[in-house]
Design a protein around this motif. Sequence first.
Motif, PDB file in Angstrom:
ATOM      1  N   ARG A 107      81.101  27.343 -35.471  1.00 22.66           N
ATOM      2  CA  ARG A 107      79.785  27.311 -34.969  1.00 22.66           C
ATOM      3  C   ARG A 107      79.162  26.389 -35.916  1.00 22.66           C
TER       4      ARG A 107
ATOM      5  N   VAL B 138      72.277  29.160 -29.424  1.00 17.86           N
ATOM      6  CA  VAL B 138      71.685  28.184 -30.341  1.00 17.86           C
ATOM      7  C   VAL B 138      70.198  27.849 -29.704  1.00 17.86           C
ATOM      8  N   ASP B 139      69.764  28.722 -29.022  1.00 22.73           N
ATOM      9  CA  ASP B 139      68.439  28.312 -28.478  1.00 22.73           C
ATOM     10  C   ASP B 139      67.302  28.125 -29.430  1.00 22.73           C
ATOM     11  N   LEU B 140      67.499  28.882 -30.632  1.00 19.41           N
ATOM     12  CA  LEU B 140      66.230  28.490 -31.496  1.00 19.41           C
ATOM     13  C   LEU B 140      66.416  27.092 -32.236  1.00 19.41           C
TER      14      LEU B 140
ATOM     15  N   SER C  48      66.482  32.769 -38.311  1.00 21.67           N
ATOM     16  CA  SER C  48      67.987  31.999 -38.026  1.00 21.67           C
ATOM     17  C   SER C  48      68.322  31.234 -39.307  1.00 21.67           C
ATOM     18  N   VAL C  49      69.377  31.316 -39.905  1.00 19.00           N
ATOM     19  CA  VAL C  49      69.754  30.312 -40.908  1.00 19.00           C
ATOM     20  C   VAL C  49      70.039  29.155 -40.205  1.00 19.00           C
ATOM     21  N   GLY C  50      70.835  28.963 -39.301  1.00 17.31           N
ATOM     22  CA  GLY C  50      71.264  27.625 -38.821  1.00 17.31           C
ATOM     23  C   GLY C  50      70.188  26.976 -38.242  1.00 17.31           C
TER      24      GLY C  50
ATOM     25  N   ASP D 241      77.048  39.513 -43.720  1.00 22.08           N
ATOM     26  CA  ASP D 241      78.473  39.005 -43.971  1.00 22.08           C
ATOM     27  C   ASP D 241      79.222  39.809 -45.286  1.00 22.08           C
TER      28      ASP D 241
ATOM     29  N   ILE E 284      71.800  42.251 -37.538  1.00 24.69           N
ATOM     30  CA  ILE E 284      71.896  40.857 -37.202  1.00 24.69           C
ATOM     31  C   ILE E 284      72.931  40.537 -35.899  1.00 24.69           C
TER      32      ILE E 284
HETATM   33  C1  UD1 Z   1      74.622  32.052 -40.671  1.00 27.12           C
HETATM   34  C2  UD1 Z   1      76.163  32.015 -41.652  1.00 27.12           C
HETATM   35  C3  UD1 Z   1      76.540  33.433 -41.195  1.00 27.12           C
HETATM   36  C4  UD1 Z   1      75.635  34.827 -41.263  1.00 27.12           C
HETATM   37  C5  UD1 Z   1      74.591  34.520 -40.441  1.00 27.12           C
HETATM   38  C6  UD1 Z   1      73.450  35.532 -40.721  1.00 27.12           C
HETATM   39  C7  UD1 Z   1      76.528  29.854 -41.702  1.00 27.12           C
HETATM   40  C8  UD1 Z   1      77.538  28.622 -41.321  1.00 27.12           C
HETATM   41  N1  UD1 Z   1      76.816  31.002 -41.179  1.00 27.12           N
HETATM   42  O1  UD1 Z   1      75.071  31.825 -39.357  1.00 27.12           O
HETATM   43  O2  UD1 Z   1      77.890  33.484 -42.007  1.00 27.12           O
HETATM   44  O3  UD1 Z   1      76.499  35.873 -41.024  1.00 27.12           O
HETATM   45  O4  UD1 Z   1      73.641  33.014 -41.038  1.00 27.12           O
HETATM   46  O5  UD1 Z   1      73.147  35.516 -42.228  1.00 27.12           O
HETATM   47  O6  UD1 Z   1      75.729  29.515 -42.430  1.00 27.12           O
HETATM   48  N2  UD1 Z   1      70.422  33.517 -32.935  1.00 27.12           N
HETATM   49  C9  UD1 Z   1      69.844  33.310 -31.724  1.00 27.12           C
HETATM   50  N3  UD1 Z   1      69.674  32.031 -31.233  1.00 27.12           N
HETATM   51  C10 UD1 Z   1      69.835  31.020 -32.236  1.00 27.12           C
HETATM   52  C11 UD1 Z   1      70.297  31.097 -33.259  1.00 27.12           C
HETATM   53  C12 UD1 Z   1      70.522  32.602 -33.729  1.00 27.12           C
HETATM   54  O7  UD1 Z   1      69.746  34.184 -30.831  1.00 27.12           O
HETATM   55  O8  UD1 Z   1      69.394  29.889 -31.684  1.00 27.12           O
HETATM   56  C13 UD1 Z   1      70.798  34.965 -33.196  1.00 27.12           C
HETATM   57  C14 UD1 Z   1      72.176  35.100 -33.835  1.00 27.12           C
HETATM   58  O9  UD1 Z   1      72.998  35.328 -32.584  1.00 27.12           O
HETATM   59  C15 UD1 Z   1      72.058  36.148 -34.473  1.00 27.12           C
HETATM   60  C16 UD1 Z   1      70.851  36.154 -35.319  1.00 27.12           C
HETATM   61  O10 UD1 Z   1      70.158  35.269 -34.748  1.00 27.12           O
HETATM   62  O11 UD1 Z   1      72.081  37.363 -33.992  1.00 27.12           O
HETATM   63  C17 UD1 Z   1      70.852  35.183 -36.845  1.00 27.12           C
HETATM   64  O12 UD1 Z   1      71.834  34.200 -36.711  1.00 27.12           O
HETATM   65  P1  UD1 Z   1      71.730  32.900 -37.645  1.00 27.12           P
HETATM   66  O13 UD1 Z   1      70.882  33.302 -38.749  1.00 27.12           O
HETATM   67  O14 UD1 Z   1      71.255  31.881 -36.900  1.00 27.12           O
HETATM   68  O15 UD1 Z   1      73.075  32.848 -38.004  1.00 27.12           O
HETATM   69  P2  UD1 Z   1      73.939  31.508 -38.220  1.00 27.12           P
HETATM   70  O16 UD1 Z   1      73.354  30.169 -38.756  1.00 27.12           O
HETATM   71  O17 UD1 Z   1      75.014  31.220 -36.882  1.00 27.12           O
END
Ligand code: UD1
Length: 422
Positions: free
Chosen positions: A94, A125-127, A165-167, A308, A330
């Motif tokens: 991802r 990945v909408d955010l 959102s981290v990513g 995690d 989360i």
């Molecule tokens: C990162 C970590 C992952 C960790 C997570 C939360 C990496 C490579 N991975 O994942 O190990 O479990 O942070 O600490 O760094 N979401 C949306 N839309 C978006 C983006 C996220 O709905 O565009 C939701 C996700 O489904 C989830 C929540 O937001 O429910 C948090 O996700 P996010 O913080 O974005 O996690 P990742 O960056 O994917």
Amino acid sequence: MDSILVTGGGPLKGDIPIAGAKNACLALMPATLLSEEPLTLTNAPRLSDIRTMSVLLQSLGAEVTAMQDGQVLALSGHDLKSHVADYDIVRKMRASILVLGPLLAREGQAVVSLPGGCAIGARPVDLHLKALEAMGAELELRDGYVHASARGGLKGGEVAFPFVSVGATENALMAATLAKGTTVLKNAAREPEIVDLAQCLRRMGAHIEGEGTETITIEGVDRLGGATHRVVPDRIELGTYMLAPAICGGEVECLGGRVDLIGAFCEKLDEAGISIEETERGLKVARKNGRVKSVDVVTAPFPGFPTDLQAQMMALMCTADGVSVLEERIFENRFMHAPELMRMGAQIDVHGGTARVTGVERLKGAPVMATDLRASVSLILAGLSAEGETRVNRVYHLDRGYESVEEKLGAVGARIERVSET
Ligand code: UD1
């Protein structure tokens, strides 16, 4: 396919070195796409996810050379030759989506497949996309790919994330370094990996303020230069290995460990009766007497309890004294380890995002299935103190996120081996 065989045993004693953070490294590597000059990352972890990111960056024309047995990564985005991140690579992980922001910022266009990764919920990945739109990107979803363009370059803008959102924070942060004008990220993630990325980008010449707080302000620059950066220690690997002596008894020093990376988790271990001492070399963790006390846990973005570490904490609670309630806030589908732990005799009731764990005296070894990265290591932890033998099947997930798990746990006295089946 490999499996891991664990035989439950007595107390653990010794040192476990903590590697550089997988999740930090996966965000730092795509930063090379922002610059023509070399980026050197030291303290990189040796993991299959890192190799996947290397292959992805190479497919875009970046150079990635692993040195010193993979602990140093020499990257260069000097001659990018493609702006298309192919499905065959992206589907494996991802974090591949993290090339989108940098590619778009540098090249003005990017085509990136929608990602795959661990099956722990819908994980859209909408955010990420909304943040880039706020910086002037035009986006279209076609054939499973995001087609992004920014004619004339990205422009600074205000991005207010509806939830953390981290990513998405990482993608927006990288993109904003080359956008024209000022970008303000509100409700940004505060994880140590974000701070690490911001520090590296600043070394490359980016103007960033506020990382580690809810608001990050980025002043775009025309170009970024090269840098050398040491990857922050992996707080999730750290927490995982801190749980090993908590579950088995004994005393383990996690070298390179820091409480500031993992404060909420340390508080819970303390509440459970585990002693944690800050030393010059890291964190010394011990369970000296008696049974662990049950504690309740609610996962939350940093500085809260990390999602995690939820599966691994559940492994500890399986043999704690009393009832513990673990709430997953989360990800919506992150209790797949619960039925596997129950095969080992754990008493767990899952209702939606809440798991109620009633501690038993001792688990019993059983064949179990790893369903995702953190679930797989929780089953190993559970097996370390269970009666008899536990075989954890489908361990390819484990190799994505834990380097040499058998050696690290074996060195402190755990009975653990990898069994390869051809
Ligand atoms: C990162 C970590 C992952 C960790 C997570 C939360 C990496 C490579 N991975 O994942 O190990 O479990 O942070 O600490 O760094 N979401 C949306 N839309 C978006 C983006 C996220 O709905 O565009 C939701 C996700 O489904 C989830 C929540 O937001 O429910 C948090 O996700 P996010 O913080 O974005 O996690 P990742 O960056 O994917």
